[in-house]
Design an enzyme around this catalytic site. Structure first.
Site, PDB file in Angstrom:
ATOM      1  N   LYS A  83      -0.716   1.763 -11.467  1.00  0.00           N
ATOM      2  CA  LYS A  83      -1.021   3.026 -10.784  1.00  0.00           C
ATOM      3  C   LYS A  83       0.261   3.617 -10.194  1.00  0.00           C
ATOM      4  O   LYS A  83       1.115   2.880  -9.678  1.00  0.00           O
ATOM      5  CB  LYS A  83      -2.047   2.746  -9.681  1.00  0.00           C
ATOM      6  CG  LYS A  83      -2.589   3.978  -8.959  1.00  0.00           C
ATOM      7  CD  LYS A  83      -3.663   3.550  -7.962  1.00  0.00           C
ATOM      8  CE  LYS A  83      -4.241   4.725  -7.195  1.00  0.00           C
ATOM      9  NZ  LYS A  83      -5.329   4.292  -6.281  1.00  0.00           N
ATOM     10  N   SER A 158      -9.667   6.628  -6.685  1.00  0.00           N
ATOM     11  CA  SER A 158      -8.480   7.341  -7.113  1.00  0.00           C
ATOM     12  C   SER A 158      -7.712   6.641  -8.230  1.00  0.00           C
ATOM     13  O   SER A 158      -6.782   7.212  -8.795  1.00  0.00           O
ATOM     14  CB  SER A 158      -7.553   7.536  -5.905  1.00  0.00           C
ATOM     15  OG  SER A 158      -7.131   6.281  -5.386  1.00  0.00           O
ATOM     16  N   SER A 182     -11.462   2.889  -4.207  1.00  0.00           N
ATOM     17  CA  SER A 182     -10.647   3.495  -5.273  1.00  0.00           C
ATOM     18  C   SER A 182     -10.358   2.596  -6.475  1.00  0.00           C
ATOM     19  O   SER A 182      -9.823   3.071  -7.465  1.00  0.00           O
ATOM     20  CB  SER A 182      -9.327   4.003  -4.696  1.00  0.00           C
ATOM     21  OG  SER A 182      -9.541   5.237  -4.035  1.00  0.00           O
TER      22      SER A 182
END
Length: 348
Positions: A83, A158, A182
Site C-alpha cells: 500500500k 482504504s 481499512s
C-alpha cells in the site's frame, strides 16, 4: 504439469513456496507472471500506482541465486504488493495524494525491512483512499480502484488497491493498513483473508500516520494460511515504535518448512471460547453477510470450539467515539503537510 490448471500468479503463497523449494519454477518466472498480469489488468482496475518492474526482477533473481546456494527464508522469491503509505527507500511515497507528488522515501518502514530479510519480491505500490481516509477507494487523487470480481463495484477501502491486486492475481499477497476497517472491509469485498493484527504487534515505523492510536499494518492474502505466513514475516517488537509490544511469537516452524500439499492440518479448537456479541446482528447488517458470519460460526462449533452469545451494551456508541478520536488524531498527524517541510508549495 504442476501449473495445470493454475497459472503461476494464481498460486497461494504456501503453494508457491513449495513449488519454488521443489524447483518446479523460479522466482523470476513467478514474478514475471505477476508483472504480466498487472500489465493486463491494471488499466481497468487502477490497483497499482507504480510497478517496480526492474527492481522486482532483480529481487527475484537474487532470491533464485540464494536458493541455488541452499539459503532459505520465509518469503523467499514471493511477489507482494505494498500500500502506498509505507516507506520503501528510494521509491516514491504518496499515500495516493498529489500533496506528496514526487516525494521519495529516504528510509524503509520496518515492515519493508522485515520483508527484505524474508527475501520477498516487492512488485510495486498500490492505490488507496488519499491518506487512508475512506472505505471505498474512490477518494484517491489518481482515480478510484475497481473491484476485480465486478468492475462496476468498489473494492472497499482504504486498502482497496492492495485487495484488488491480490484478488486479481496480480500479486500473491499484499500489505495494507487498518484504522477502522481499512484491511478487513476490502478483504470482505474482494473475497480475501484480511487480518488486522492486535495493535502494537506490527511496527508502525515508516507508515504514514492517519490516526496513530488506531493504525495497524496487516495482511491481505488469498487464504488464512497465507495471512499467517505474511504476519509472521512482519510482526515483532521494534524499538523505533514507542507503541510496539514487547511480547512476540517466533514463526511456527511448520510455516517455514511449508508442509507437503497432501499433509492434512488438523485444528483442535476445543480449548477456544468464542464470544459472539448479539448487538452485531441487531441493526444495519446485510442479511447475506449475517448468513455468512453464522456459517463461519458453525464451522468453529464443528471443530470443537465453545461459542457463546455475549452482549456489548455500549457497542452502539463505538462509531460516535471513533468519529471524535480519529479526525482529531488525523488532523494532528496531517498538519505536517503544510508546504513547508512536506507537500508542494504553491505561489499565492
Amino acid at each position: 504439469a504442476f501449473m495445470s490448471p493454475k497459472n503461476l500468479n494464481e498460486l497461494t503463497i504456501a503453494e508457491a513456496g513449495r513449488g519454488l523449494d521443489q524447483r518446479e519454477f523460479s522466482s523470476r518466472e513467478l514474478t514475471d507472471a505477476c508483472l504480466s498480469e498487472i500489465e493486463k489488468r491494471n488499466p481497468e482496475l487502477n490497483a497499482f500506482l507504480e510497478t517496480f518492474t526492474e527492481s522486482a526482477r532483480a529481487e527475484a533473481d537474487a532470491a533464485d541465486a540464494a536458493r541455488e546456494k541452499g539459503e532459505r527464508a520465509l518469503l523467499q522469491g514471493i511477489p507482494l504488493a505494498i500500500k502506498d503509505n509505507m516507506a520503501i527507500v528510494g521509491h516514491r511515497l504518496g499515500a495516493a495524494s498529489k500533496i506528496l507528488d514526487g516525494y521519495v522515501a529516504p528510509y524503509s518502514a520496518t515492515v519493508i525491512e522485515k520483508l527484505r530479510a524474508a527475501r520477498a519480491v516487492i512488485l510495486g505500490r498500490t492505490n488507496m483512499d488519499e491518506f487512508a481516509m475512506g472505505s471505498s477507494n474512490e477518494y484517491s487523487a489518481y482515480g478510484s480502484v475497481a473491484n476485480p470480481l465486478d468492475t462496476s463495484r468498489v473494492p472497499g477501502g482504504s486498502s482497496g488497491g492492495s485487495a484488488a491486486a491480490v484478488a486479481a492475481h496480480c500479486a500473491l499477497g499484499a500489505l495494507g493498513s487498518d484504522t477502522g476497517g481499512s484491511i478487513r472491509e476490502p478483504a470482505a469485498f474482494c473475497g480475501l483473508a484480511g487480518f488486522k493484527p492486535t495493535y502494537g504487534r506490527v511496527s508502525r515505523y515508516g507508515l504514514l500516520a492517519m490516526a496513530s492510536s488506531f493504525d495497524q499494518i496487516g495482511t491481505l492474502a488469498k487464504t488464512v494460511e497465507d495471512a499467517e505466513i505474511l504476519f509472521h514475516a512482519i510482526e515483532g517488537h521494534d524499538p523505533k515504535d514507542a507503541t510496539s509490544l514487547r511480547e512476540s511469537t517466533s514463526p511456527n516452524p511448520s510455516l517455514v518448512r511449508r508442509g507437503t500439499p497432501d499433509e492434512s492440518v488438523g485444528v483442535d479448537l476445543r480449548k477456544i471460547r468464542i464470544g459472539v456479541p448479539k448487538e452485531f446482528f441487531q441493526e444495519g447488517l446485510d442479511p447475506i453477510v449475517a448468513q455468512k458470519v453464522r456459517e463461519a460460526i458453525d464451522v468453529f462449533k464443528d471443530t470443537g470450539a465453545t461459542v457463546k452469545e455475549i452482549s456489548l451494551p455500549t457497542l452502539s456508541l463505538g462509531l460516535a467515539c471513533y468519529y471524535v478520536l480519529m479526525p482529531a488524531e488525523a488532523s494532528s498527524n496531517l498538519a505536517r503537510y503544510d508546504g513547508m517541510r512536506f507537500g508542494p508549495r504553491e505561489d499565492g
